[in-house]
Every structure is written in C-alpha cells, then in structure tokens.
Design a protein around this motif. Structure first.
Motif, mmCIF file in Angstrom:
data_model
loop_
_atom_site.group_PDB
_atom_site.id
_atom_site.type_symbol
_atom_site.label_atom_id
_atom_site.label_comp_id
_atom_site.label_asym_id
_atom_site.label_seq_id
_atom_site.Cartn_x
_atom_site.Cartn_y
_atom_site.Cartn_z
ATOM 1 N N GLN A 155 0.750 -0.836 -0.251
ATOM 2 C CA GLN A 155 -0.478 0.056 -0.022
ATOM 3 C C GLN A 155 0.777 1.108 -0.002
ATOM 4 O O GLN A 155 1.418 1.232 0.818
ATOM 5 C CB GLN A 155 -1.103 0.364 0.865
ATOM 6 N N ARG A 176 -5.349 7.047 -2.265
ATOM 7 C CA ARG A 176 -5.733 5.634 -3.122
ATOM 8 C C ARG A 176 -5.680 4.600 -2.194
ATOM 9 O O ARG A 176 -4.659 3.856 -2.189
ATOM 10 C CB ARG A 176 -5.519 5.436 -4.051
ATOM 11 N N ASN A 177 -6.874 2.954 -1.871
ATOM 12 C CA ASN A 177 -6.669 2.289 -0.994
ATOM 13 C C ASN A 177 -6.194 1.235 -2.568
ATOM 14 O O ASN A 177 -7.104 0.480 -3.096
ATOM 15 C CB ASN A 177 -7.610 1.849 -0.431
ATOM 16 N N GLU A 188 -8.793 -1.487 -3.430
ATOM 17 C CA GLU A 188 -10.436 -1.129 -4.685
ATOM 18 C C GLU A 188 -9.434 -1.744 -6.100
ATOM 19 O O GLU A 188 -10.216 -1.304 -6.316
ATOM 20 C CB GLU A 188 -10.260 0.441 -3.888
ATOM 21 N N PRO A 216 -9.186 -3.886 -8.785
ATOM 22 C CA PRO A 216 -10.152 -4.868 -8.898
ATOM 23 C C PRO A 216 -9.397 -6.194 -9.480
ATOM 24 O O PRO A 216 -8.757 -6.204 -9.894
ATOM 25 C CB PRO A 216 -10.287 -4.575 -10.214
#
Length: 148
Positions: free
Chosen positions: A22, A28-29, A32, A34
């Motif tokens: 991370q 921005r995570n 998340e 896809p």
C-alpha cells in the motif's frame, strides 16, 4: 544493467487470504483494485498491489525490491510468478486487509506507473495450514518493482 535501489524484508498478517502493498498516504487504497476472475495471485492498480495468499491467518515472509530498470528474473523454486502494473506514490509498505501496517517503508524514487513482478512460493504447504494457526514464514513472496 539494472540496479537494485533499495529493498525491505518483512512479514505481514494475511487475513481473508489477502494482504496489500500500500502506498502512503492511503489516498488511493490497494484494497479497491479490481480482483481478476479465477485463481489469481496479484492485482495491481492505483495505490499499490492486492496479493492473494494460498492460506489465511498466517505471516508469510515478503521481500519487496525497487529497481531502476527491469531486473533479471529471480532464481529459485517459485510456485507462481506474474507480471502486472501499478501506480505508486512516494512510499509504500506492507499492510493487512484490516490495516495492520508494517513499520518498514520502501521509498519510491520515481512515483507514478510501475511494473511489478510478483513471485510466490510454499503455496501448497500454506494451503494445508489450518485457519488460525498464525504460522510464520511458510509462504514466501518476492515483489520486484521498477518504473514503467
């Protein structure tokens, strides 16, 4: 000739079969990103990498390397190797999905788009672990990063 700029070696809590590389701060995570269909190992996107372990409730050994150019493929008996892309800020760290953060931070010398080559080993042994064992170092990971 590619040069290794820096690296961290760490352990991370795997929860729900996953963990992340991370960026800091977490604007921005990586959670998340896809998730690919089927049996997946890693997914990359804005903010980092989402990594899928062969087990849950354990602590794999993870080495994260930053290179100035594409490194040679890592030797060793890796079970799986995938290449993907991600976009990273100035610093990254390993983190559990419930946000247990590593104190070890890898500085990213050129923030922005990066290639990532993700290696995983010891997956059969990890898959055989019972939930809640919290075994350490059964599964091993190597993540090689370099600017895109």
């Amino acid at each position: 000739m590619p040069n290794l700029l820096t690296a961290i070696v760490d352990r991370v809590d795997v929860e729900y079969g996953q963990f992340v590389l991370q960026e800091i701060p977490m604007t921005r995570n990586a959670l998340e990103v896809p998730v690919p269909a089927g049996d997946w190992l890693a997914a990359g996107g804005d903010g980092g990498l989402l990594l899928h372990s062969a087990g849950t409730d354990h602590r794999p050994s993870v080495r994260v390397e930053l290179w100035d150019a594409e490194p040679h493929a890592a030797a060793g008996g890796w079970d799986r190797v995938v290449e993907l892309r991600c976009d990273l800020g100035e610093r990254v760290r390993l983190q559990s999905v419930t946000a247990t953060q590593s104190p070890r931070v890898l500085p990213i010398t050129r923030p922005g788009p990066h290639h990532a080559r993700v290696h995983a080993g010891g997956r059969a042994e990890t898959a055989a672990l019972d939930e809640g064992t919290f075994a350490e170092g059964v599964e091993g990971w190597l993540v090689q990063l370099w600017p895109a």
